[in-house]
Design a protein around this motif. Structure first.
Motif, short mmCIF file in Angstrom:
data_model
loop_
_atom_site.label_atom_id
_atom_site.label_comp_id
_atom_site.label_asym_id
_atom_site.label_seq_id
_atom_site.Cartn_x
_atom_site.Cartn_y
_atom_site.Cartn_z
N GLU A 186 1.17 3.96 -3.91
CA GLU A 186 0.23 4.65 -4.80
C GLU A 186 -0.31 3.70 -5.86
OE1 GLU A 186 -1.08 7.70 -4.49
OE2 GLU A 186 -0.02 7.68 -2.56
N LYS B 286 -3.07 1.63 -4.44
CA LYS B 286 -4.34 2.34 -4.35
C LYS B 286 -5.06 2.36 -5.70
CE LYS B 286 -2.68 5.38 -0.65
NZ LYS B 286 -2.31 6.78 -0.30
N ARG B 287 -4.28 2.40 -6.79
CA ARG B 287 -4.89 2.45 -8.12
C ARG B 287 -5.25 1.06 -8.63
NH1 ARG B 287 -0.27 5.48 -9.14
NH2 ARG B 287 0.46 3.86 -10.58
N ASP B 288 -4.33 0.10 -8.40
CA ASP B 288 -4.53 -1.23 -8.98
C ASP B 288 -3.74 -2.25 -8.18
OD1 ASP B 288 -4.67 -3.54 -10.51
OD2 ASP B 288 -4.55 -2.49 -12.42
#
Length: 211
Positions: free
Chosen positions: A191, A194-196
């Motif tokens: 996760e 996916k964000r950074d």
């Protein structure tokens, strides 16, 4: 916690599994699981195939650790200092290619500690050891070494331990497609990717804070 991990206590035995399948469309498979450190020689494999008959063929061979390491890893901020200490231990023991240990990611640092502990001990016994390369490939650790059979088994153990260990946290993970790269990640770290993605890589290959 990192201070609770003892590399000396780690069990470095591995277990081999041979997978055979029928050549027809039945999809039948047979897994032959061997005991700790029992790796069948080619002659034994041929005898197994002779017993089963020509309808069967060897499909794969894989290894797993007899005892997985506990989940976890040191604080990412400790990565560079810890690896520097391991490099110094390997170099002092006369092991060629000691600088390769610096490529270990944070989540696999306990594997690095066990590897170093055994190599240093074996070098003290007179064994000649060379580390050709250490890297991540397809989400698992690859240790390329030159030396005895037990050294090759240690390299195989390192790879097997990494297959389910998140490269960032040392928690349970699996190889995942991360933007064109295959990385072994936990759900949480996937996760984060996916964000950074860059923040994730900063954890995997963490550097010591600069004063």
């Amino acid at each position: 916690m990192a201070d609770q991990f003892d590399p000396i206590a780690a069990n470095i035995q591995i277990r081999a599994t041979l997978g055979l399948r029928r050549k027809d469309e039945s999809g039948a498979r047979l897994d032959l699981r061997f005991g700790p450190d029992e790796d069948p020689e080619p002659g034994a494999i041929y005898r197994i195939k002779d017993v089963l008959g020509e309808a069967w063929e060897l499909s794969y061979r894989w290894y797993e650790p007899v005892e997985p390491l506990p989940w976890g890893a040191p604080d990412p901020r400790m990565r560079e200092a810890l690896l520097g200490d391991l490099e110094a231990e390997l170099e002092e023991a006369g092991i060629e290619g000691s600088s390769a240990v610096l490529d270990y990611p944070t989540g696999w640092l306990w594997i690095a500690q066990v590897m170093t502990d055994r190599m240093v001990k074996w070098a003290a016994e007179g064994e000649e050891i060379e580390i050709s390369d250490i890297k991540e490939k397809f989400g698992t650790l690859r240790c390329y070494v030159r030396g005895s059979e037990r050294l090759q088994n240690l390299a195989q153990w390192c790879e097997a331990q990494s297959e389910t260990r998140c490269m960032a946290t040392g928690l349970q993970g699996r190889p995942r497609n991360a933007g064109g790269w295959v990385l072994c990640l936990s759900e949480e770290m996937m996760e984060l990717h996916k964000r950074d993605h860059y923040q994730l890589m900063d954890l995997i290959y963490a550097r010591s804070p600069r004063s």
